[in-house]
Design a protein around this motif. Sequence first.
Motif, short mmCIF file in Angstrom:
data_model
loop_
_atom_site.label_atom_id
_atom_site.label_comp_id
_atom_site.label_asym_id
_atom_site.label_seq_id
_atom_site.Cartn_x
_atom_site.Cartn_y
_atom_site.Cartn_z
N ASP A 225 49.43 39.97 65.56
CA ASP A 225 47.92 39.94 66.13
C ASP A 225 47.11 40.22 64.87
O ASP A 225 46.24 39.27 64.44
CB ASP A 225 47.96 41.37 66.80
CG ASP A 225 46.69 41.67 67.77
OD1 ASP A 225 45.90 40.72 67.44
OD2 ASP A 225 46.56 42.90 68.19
N ARG B 57 46.85 41.71 60.79
CA ARG B 57 47.61 42.20 59.62
C ARG B 57 46.43 42.31 58.46
O ARG B 57 46.21 41.34 58.00
CB ARG B 57 48.79 41.46 59.18
CG ARG B 57 49.48 41.91 58.25
CD ARG B 57 50.93 41.12 57.80
NE ARG B 57 51.66 41.03 58.63
CZ ARG B 57 52.68 40.30 59.15
NH1 ARG B 57 52.83 39.31 58.45
NH2 ARG B 57 53.56 40.55 60.02
N ARG C 147 49.78 34.11 68.99
CA ARG C 147 49.28 35.08 69.50
C ARG C 147 47.79 34.65 69.91
O ARG C 147 47.38 35.29 71.00
CB ARG C 147 49.15 36.26 68.51
CG ARG C 147 48.07 37.67 69.02
CD ARG C 147 49.14 38.31 70.28
NE ARG C 147 48.56 39.64 70.71
CZ ARG C 147 49.31 40.74 70.41
NH1 ARG C 147 50.24 40.58 69.71
NH2 ARG C 147 48.58 41.69 70.77
N THR D 5 57.05 37.97 62.13
CA THR D 5 56.71 38.65 63.07
C THR D 5 57.60 39.96 63.33
O THR D 5 58.58 39.71 63.49
CB THR D 5 56.62 38.09 64.56
OG1 THR D 5 55.71 36.89 64.34
CG2 THR D 5 56.00 38.84 65.59
N ALA D 6 57.13 41.17 63.40
CA ALA D 6 57.77 42.48 63.63
C ALA D 6 58.22 42.61 65.16
O ALA D 6 57.84 41.68 65.97
CB ALA D 6 57.13 43.62 63.24
N ARG D 7 59.11 43.52 65.36
CA ARG D 7 59.68 43.68 66.77
C ARG D 7 58.37 43.86 67.92
O ARG D 7 58.59 43.10 68.92
CB ARG D 7 60.52 44.92 66.66
CG ARG D 7 61.04 45.43 68.35
CD ARG D 7 62.14 46.22 67.97
NE ARG D 7 62.57 46.56 69.48
CZ ARG D 7 63.77 47.07 69.75
NH1 ARG D 7 64.32 47.78 68.70
NH2 ARG D 7 64.42 47.50 71.04
N GLU D 8 57.40 44.59 67.54
CA GLU D 8 56.27 44.67 68.32
C GLU D 8 55.65 43.34 68.73
O GLU D 8 55.27 43.28 69.97
CB GLU D 8 55.24 45.47 67.68
CG GLU D 8 55.67 46.87 67.18
CD GLU D 8 56.04 46.67 66.01
OE1 GLU D 8 55.28 46.58 64.82
OE2 GLU D 8 57.20 46.85 65.52
N GLY D 9 55.83 42.37 67.79
CA GLY D 9 55.27 41.14 68.06
C GLY D 9 56.20 40.29 69.12
O GLY D 9 55.47 39.54 70.02
N TYR D 10 57.31 40.63 69.09
CA TYR D 10 58.51 39.90 70.01
C TYR D 10 58.15 40.46 71.50
O TYR D 10 58.13 39.85 72.52
CB TYR D 10 59.93 40.10 69.65
CG TYR D 10 60.27 38.98 68.35
CD1 TYR D 10 60.96 37.87 68.85
CD2 TYR D 10 59.80 39.34 67.31
CE1 TYR D 10 61.30 36.96 67.87
CE2 TYR D 10 60.17 38.46 66.29
CZ TYR D 10 60.83 37.35 66.57
OH TYR D 10 61.22 36.50 65.73
N GLU D 11 57.96 41.79 71.48
CA GLU D 11 57.75 42.65 72.60
C GLU D 11 56.56 42.16 73.30
O GLU D 11 56.44 41.80 74.41
CB GLU D 11 57.77 44.04 72.39
CG GLU D 11 59.25 44.56 72.04
CD GLU D 11 59.28 45.95 71.73
OE1 GLU D 11 58.10 46.57 71.44
OE2 GLU D 11 60.28 46.71 71.52
N ALA D 12 55.35 42.02 72.48
CA ALA D 12 54.15 41.56 72.99
C ALA D 12 54.19 40.09 73.55
O ALA D 12 53.70 39.89 74.76
CB ALA D 12 53.12 41.71 71.94
N SER E 165 55.78 40.22 76.67
CA SER E 165 55.03 40.84 77.90
C SER E 165 53.80 39.60 78.17
O SER E 165 53.29 39.98 79.26
CB SER E 165 54.32 42.03 77.32
OG SER E 165 53.40 41.87 76.23
#
Length: 316
Positions: free
Chosen positions: A160, A162, A174, A196-203, A206
Amino acid sequence: MSQHGYDSGRLDLPFVGISTFGKFPHVSDWDAIDADVAVLGAPFDFGTQWRSGARFGPRAIREASTLFSFGHAGAYDHEDGATYLDGVRIIDAGDADIVHTDTERSHANIESAVRAILASGSMPVVLGGDHSINIPCVQAFSDHGPLHIVQIDAHLDFVDVRHGVRHGHGNPMRRAAEQVHVAGISQIGIRNVSSTAREGYEAALSMGCDIISVRQARALGTDGLLERIPAGARYYVTIDIDGFDPSIAPGTGTPSHGGFLYYEILEFLDGLTQRGQVVGCDLVEVAPDYDRTGTTAILAAQILLNFIGRILHRRR
């Protein structure tokens, strides 16, 4: 004159003349484009986080593409029993203007160029440049949706923000997912350590993205992989050259082992042209200085010419 007229006129070998894409005509007046496909260079690499050099990608891909420009009435494929690129109208529109260190103006110039191509009724094929050039390319389609984006890449590119950066080469998917004219994204080839960190994969999940690794793609097979793509959609395809294995594509800033081989992607792209309508394409992250053999640029040119040939063949 010999059969098929091969000996008529100039021989015009690949190493002779000006290196436009495939040696197709150069059209510098974007208000005068009249073609099925317009190829545009986007030599921008200010979005890179490690090794730069993709600004030289368009030039390298164009030079490599002359290898396939013998002009013998298209390109006959004996396995398909079809002749591709015969009687097609393809032009090289040159490059969007890049303003050094100014991402906003450079991206705006790329977007304007793609909008001009779309206004002409041509399909844009954009040569990057780093993957951030996808951001203005997708924005240019705001009046030409809905789009389903098919991404071939080693990296998710779903960061998103950085350190305030929103338009680097880790951000394009994104930014695409945020666009109202983008209906969905299929992310194919994602593997190993990512930007991309884990939050990016989850985003990404989603927001409706479908993430498929190389190993998962191989387990599915070409037909199974195609079934994961919405049928009958309008596809915009973005190909990061690092989606391929660095054994065949070392000339890129962020190589990642375990990637695809040539026919895996060609067969998938061929199937995609039969599953829906491909309306645009970019190929990014070719950085020729990391590959003195030129193999990476040749791969890029070969996959693009075969993809374009199949897109236009299906339309006819």
